[in-house]
Structure formats: C-alpha cells, structure tokens
Design a protein around this motif. Structure first.
Motif, PDB file in Angstrom:
ATOM      1  N   PHE A 302       0.845  -1.262   0.126  1.00 56.88           N
ATOM      2  CA  PHE A 302       0.049  -0.038   0.120  1.00 56.88           C
ATOM      3  C   PHE A 302       0.797   1.381   0.095  1.00 56.88           C
ATOM      4  O   PHE A 302       0.587   2.238  -0.587  1.00 56.88           O
ATOM      5  CB  PHE A 302      -0.739  -0.104   1.184  1.00 56.88           C
ATOM      6  CG  PHE A 302      -2.259  -0.827   1.092  1.00 56.88           C
ATOM      7  CD1 PHE A 302      -3.302  -0.317   0.344  1.00 56.88           C
ATOM      8  CD2 PHE A 302      -2.065  -1.860   1.611  1.00 56.88           C
ATOM      9  CE1 PHE A 302      -4.565  -0.998   0.262  1.00 56.88           C
ATOM     10  CE2 PHE A 302      -3.284  -2.569   1.761  1.00 56.88           C
ATOM     11  CZ  PHE A 302      -4.434  -2.222   1.056  1.00 56.88           C
ATOM     12  N   ILE A 303       1.892   1.204   0.764  1.00 59.39           N
ATOM     13  CA  ILE A 303       2.738   2.371   0.836  1.00 59.39           C
ATOM     14  C   ILE A 303       3.709   2.773  -0.139  1.00 59.39           C
ATOM     15  O   ILE A 303       4.000   3.816  -0.671  1.00 59.39           O
ATOM     16  CB  ILE A 303       3.654   2.230   2.108  1.00 59.39           C
ATOM     17  CG1 ILE A 303       2.742   2.208   3.474  1.00 59.39           C
ATOM     18  CG2 ILE A 303       4.673   3.373   2.384  1.00 59.39           C
ATOM     19  CD1 ILE A 303       3.330   1.717   4.717  1.00 59.39           C
ATOM     20  N   ASN A 304       4.204   1.505  -0.965  1.00 63.23           N
ATOM     21  CA  ASN A 304       4.824   1.862  -2.162  1.00 63.23           C
ATOM     22  C   ASN A 304       4.604   0.835  -3.312  1.00 63.23           C
ATOM     23  O   ASN A 304       4.003  -0.390  -2.797  1.00 63.23           O
ATOM     24  CB  ASN A 304       6.680   1.477  -1.677  1.00 63.23           C
ATOM     25  CG  ASN A 304       7.063   2.388  -0.815  1.00 63.23           C
ATOM     26  OD1 ASN A 304       6.989   3.662  -0.776  1.00 63.23           O
ATOM     27  ND2 ASN A 304       7.592   1.601   0.268  1.00 63.23           N
ATOM     28  N   ALA A 305       4.740   1.392  -4.343  1.00 62.99           N
ATOM     29  CA  ALA A 305       4.624   0.412  -5.602  1.00 62.99           C
ATOM     30  C   ALA A 305       5.733  -0.587  -5.673  1.00 62.99           C
ATOM     31  O   ALA A 305       6.882  -0.308  -5.181  1.00 62.99           O
ATOM     32  CB  ALA A 305       4.582   1.082  -6.772  1.00 62.99           C
ATOM     33  N   LYS A 306       5.496  -2.127  -5.823  1.00 61.62           N
ATOM     34  CA  LYS A 306       6.464  -3.012  -5.877  1.00 61.62           C
ATOM     35  C   LYS A 306       6.692  -3.744  -7.064  1.00 61.62           C
ATOM     36  O   LYS A 306       5.746  -4.288  -7.374  1.00 61.62           O
ATOM     37  CB  LYS A 306       6.195  -3.827  -4.609  1.00 61.62           C
ATOM     38  CG  LYS A 306       5.884  -3.202  -3.249  1.00 61.62           C
ATOM     39  CD  LYS A 306       5.729  -4.033  -2.213  1.00 61.62           C
ATOM     40  CE  LYS A 306       7.060  -4.773  -1.762  1.00 61.62           C
ATOM     41  NZ  LYS A 306       6.947  -5.595  -0.525  1.00 61.62           N
ATOM     42  N   GLU A 307       8.129  -3.999  -7.773  1.00 62.67           N
ATOM     43  CA  GLU A 307       8.181  -4.686  -8.599  1.00 62.67           C
ATOM     44  C   GLU A 307       8.694  -6.100  -8.285  1.00 62.67           C
ATOM     45  O   GLU A 307       9.576  -6.119  -7.201  1.00 62.67           O
ATOM     46  CB  GLU A 307       9.189  -4.040  -9.685  1.00 62.67           C
ATOM     47  CG  GLU A 307       9.387  -4.807 -10.853  1.00 62.67           C
ATOM     48  CD  GLU A 307      10.267  -4.120 -11.993  1.00 62.67           C
ATOM     49  OE1 GLU A 307      10.704  -4.645 -12.982  1.00 62.67           O
ATOM     50  OE2 GLU A 307      10.296  -3.084 -11.547  1.00 62.67           O
TER      51      GLU A 307
END
Length: 544
Positions: A302-307
């Motif tokens: 939720f806090i960061n976009a993650k690859e």
C-alpha cells in the motif's frame, strides 16, 4: 558538577519524546542536556525530531538497552560524560523496555526515573500483560499521565485509583503542563525514589510483551489520512495487530514530519532543519507476535509500488495459446509453420526481460458505474464495477515484456517479412498475457495467506472502459515503474505492456470475462484474434 542521569520510561506511544521535547524547551532550557534515544527498530524517528530542534542526541538502535544493548549503554554514557560533560543526561528507552532490567544494569548510576502512562492505553496494558506492567508501576515513584485532555475525568480518576492500589507511594501528575519550576524540582527529586522499599516478589521475572518490528522505506507522497485509514483497516482485520506505528515521511503537501499512529489515530508533527535532506522517509510498525506473521508485504504494498522478480523461465507460455493468437484452428499449424514459429519464439525468449509490478490502493464502489481509488474517480462502467463490487481494496498491476523484446518486434515489423512480423507481434501479446497470469497467481498466493481472494484483472479499453483513465493508474505509480511510460495519447511504451485493476477481498468471486455481454470487438481480452489477412492490411498501412 556531576552529570545527573534520568530515565523517561513508558510504553509505546505514551509520549516520552513529547515530554523530553517539552522539558528541553521549558524547565531544562538553561541546562546543558544530552538525550540518548533507544529505538527497537532500525531507524530512530524521535532522534530526527529532536535533532531538528538542535538538541544533542545519541542513538542506540536495533535493540533494547535493558537486554540486547545493555552492554552498550554504560559505554555510551561514559563517552558522553567525557566528551560533552552535560548537566543532565536523559535516556529514553524503547517502549518495550523493562524497568526491572534497567535498574539492574551494572556500572550506571540512575538519579531518577519518570514513568509515563497514556490513560487511553492503560486498559490495553492490563489486558496485554498485567503482571509485567503491575511490576513496572510498582517500581516507579513518579508517573505522569498523558493524553488526559482527550479523556473523561471519570476515566482519569479510575486510572489514578488503580495505579495507587498497585503502588500507594506513587506521585501521580494528571497534567504535567501545569507544573511550574518548583513543581518540576520536586518531581525530579521524587523520581530518585524508584524501587525504594518496593518489594518485588521473589518468583522469576515476568517477561514483557513480544512485538515484531518492521521498518518500511517510504518513497511516495501520501496524505496523513491515508495512513490512518490503512492502519485501521489492518487492525480491523487483525485486532490490535499494529499496536504502534511511527515514522518520518513527506506529506502530500510537501512537508517533512513525524507521523505517529496510536489508539487508531494518526498525529503529524512538522519537522524543520537539516534532517529534511533525506531521499526517502520510513515507517516503523510494531506487530503483535501472538497473532499470525505480520503481513508486511501487504502493508508495504500500500505504501510503495513494488516490482516483483519475474524471469522468462517461470512463465507458462503455451504453444496452443500462441496458435490461437495466430488464428490456427484446433488442428494447429503444419510442420513447416511449427518450426517457423518455434524458431521465432526461441529468439523472442532470448531477448525478453519480463517485468511485473503492483500497488495496493484503498477504494470503494461509488455506484453501479463508478469506483473510487484513493482520491481518484474511475468509470469502468457496469460490467467491470459489478465484477469488482465485493472488493475490500484493489491492486493496480503493470506488466511488460521489456524494451528489448519490444525493439525486437519493431525490427521484425520493419523487416519486410510480413509472416515474421505477424508471429513476432503475436509472441509479444502471448508473453505479456503470461506475465499477467503469473502476476495474478503471485498476488493470489500472497493474499491467500491472510484469507483474501483476488479477482480477474480489468484494463482500460476492456468493455468500453475509456483508455484515457489509464492516466489515473499511472498517477498512483512512480515514474517509469516497470520500465513503462505513458504517452500523451495514453499509449504504453513498451507497446507490449498491460496495466490493469484487480479487486481483492474475502468474498471475491472470480467471474468470467464478459465477452458474451461486451460487444467491443477490439478488446484485448477477447479471444477472437486478428487474422493474417487483416494483419497484412494493417502492416501495409503502417509501411505506407
């Protein structure tokens, strides 16, 4: 003059740093003071706040001074006494520290202990581990109540009476802001009486609460209300899972500050000074170990976009699916065409660098045609909204074959061999669909661990969903996420890329794509593939 050492003790979120900041700006403003900050996490939020006000701070992180760091504390104190020679040393231990262990650390002369109790957390502490906290309060001689301005008088009186039943000799202050200089002198002198004539039962020491601490780097600009909604949502699914969260973040209005989550509320205190040259913020979360493992991937998503690491070897690229894209019937291609396709497929896989990423977003159904994601209003229309109506939150996903394969396809398109270009284009489509399928499987497995289900993915362009709304997807993702950029006309580059919305919730049902209902013939989800004749026609138009 000898250096006086005082410990400011209290549970997570009780207001220890707030008290220290208040003392440094009032009663101790004329003194030379150094603060030792002990944070059980890897980052110290409170030291950032104190340093921003030009106070001298020494950090002892990644452990507790009453146990794992007990040998480092005497060394740090001696170094401060020799190098700084302050009048007063204030020690703020971790919010999970034990007074029993603190007073038994060898080679330290403690001149006083001031304990803090958040009146709103008192009942929680009794429920959490009453034996442990009763012993801490019994060892105390001074307790300052905090958050009393937000509490009813009856509640405050109940806490005071309960504490006095545990330790009748306690000096309890209901609001330390009302103390004058003489009062503070008395409080400090009284604080030296900790443990005096206080009988601690001889049975073995009671262990304190056990929390797991996670620190998440924060690269996004998010509103404070976002964190409050997120942490409350998590605590609704896992009651009291997050007992505390605090961090140092850049708010959406551009202000750096300390964020504090206690009792279901987030507080934000703006920070000024040299500490604002950080490249990113962070959030530390204290998770109750008595529950399931902390769903840290869910929270951080939720806090960061993650690859996510995704390699060509883990993708399932079926020849039958490729043949469908190429327009072959159930019998498939002949031997010559099979070899031709297989050679191109090998070329494609050699240069492909698949990428998949996601970001969880809070959202809700507004009406039968509209969704709200964070602060964005999207209009996917009736079919998609109906498929996502049971979602508790959403994931924005992106998938791409990578620029290398995109460039390879472009070389084939411009090479003059129409058949080669046709197969290369189909390969790109099949591979990016395989990436999406793998990514959905990855999210499904992750969510299953916390008893949540994942819907199918729905992209702008499907069922008449305006492709222009793709711009809102990318506004919630970092620039260049998964190597994808968006043109002014909302075309993704690399061209063989997908962005989509996924619903997540406990009651999600995976519904089939609505191809039988939707009349849109050029939808990428429709399995009516482009014929070779149509591709040749488009290719000629492209060359011209």
């Amino acid at each position: 003059m000898d250096m006086n050492i005082y410990i400011i003790w209290g549970f997570l979120g009780s207001g220890k740093t707030t008290l220290i900041n208040y003392l440094l700006s009032s009663y101790l403003s004329g003194k030379k003071v150094v603060v030792i900050e002990n944070e059980s996490g890897t980052e110290s939020v409170d030291s950032v706040l104190l340093r921003s006000k030009n106070y001298q701070v020494k950090d002892l992180n990644s452990g507790c001074i009453c146990c794992t760091l007990r040998q480092e504390l005497p060394i740090a104190i001696k170094e401060i006494e020799i190098s700084v020679r302050p009048d007063i040393l204030l020690i703020e231990p971790s919010g999970l520290a034990s007074l029993e262990d603190l007073v038994r650390i060898p080679d330290i002369r403690i001149d006083g202990i001031i304990s803090l109790v958040d009146v709103h957390m008192y009942a929680f502490l009794k429920k959490l581990n009453f034996d442990f906290y009763r012993r801490q309060f019994y060892l105390s001689s001074v307790i300052l109540l905090t958050k009393t301005s937000e509490a009813e008088e009856a509640k405050i009186r109940s806490v005071i009476n309960d504490l006095l039943m545990i330790q009748p000799r306690l000096e309890i202050v209901q609001d330390y802001h009302l103390l004058n200089e003489v009062d503070w002198g008395f409080i400090l002198s009284k604080s030296c009486c900790y443990g005096v004539n206080n009988y601690i039962p001889a049975y073995s020491k009671v262990l304190g609460p056990n929390y797991e601490i996670w620190t998440i780097s924060v690269y996004s600009f998010l509103s404070i209300s976002f964190y409050e909604r997120l942490f409350n949502r998590i605590n609704k699914r896992f009651p009291n899972g997050i007992v505390r969260a605090k961090g140092f973040v850049l708010e959406s209005n551009g202000q750096w500050g300390k964020i504090d989550y206690v009792n279901g509320k987030v507080h934000f205190e703006t920070v000024f000074g040299s500490c604002t040259d950080r490249n990113n913020g962070f959030i530390s979360i204290w998770w109750d170990k008595s529950l399931i493992d902390c769903p840290i991937d869910w929270i951080s998503g939720f806090i960061n976009a993650k690859e996510v690491d995704c390699s060509i070897e883990i993708l399932e690229i079926e020849n039958n699916e490729l043949y469908r894209y190429l327009g072959f019937g159930a019998s498939g291609p002949d031997d010559y065409m099979s070899v031709f396709v297989e050679n191109l497929k090998r070329e494609a896989l050699d240069v492909c660098s698949p990428r998949f990423g996601y970001r969880f977003v809070q959202g809700e159904r507004v009406d039968r045609r509209t969704l709200k994601l964070n602060e964005n209003i999207l209009s996917p229309d009736v079919i998609i909204v109906n498929c996502l109506r049971d979602s508790e939150f959403f994931a924005i996903i992106t998938a791409s074959v990578g620029k290398e394969l995109d460039e390879w396809i472009e070389v084939k398109r411009s090479g003059g061999d129409v058949m080669e270009a046709f197969v290369a284009d189909a390969l790109g489509s099949v591979i990016v669909e395989a990436i999406v399928t793998w990514g959905l499987s990855f999210l499904t497995h992750m969510m299953a661990e916390i008893n949540l289900k994942v819907s199918n993915s729905y992209s702008p362009g499907y069922c008449g969903w305006d492709v222009a709304e793709q711009r809102m997807f990318f506004s919630m993702l970092p620039d260049g996420f998964c190597g994808i950029s968006l043109t002014d006309s909302c075309l993704m580059l690399p061209i063989k890329s997908v962005s989509a919305l996924v619903g997540i919730g406990g009651n999600i049902e995976k519904k089939p794509y609505g191809c039988a209902i939707c009349r849109k013939k050029d939808c990428f989800k429709r399995k009516e593939v482009m014929s070779l004749q149509k591709f040749i026609k488009n290719q000629i138009a492209f060359i011209v």
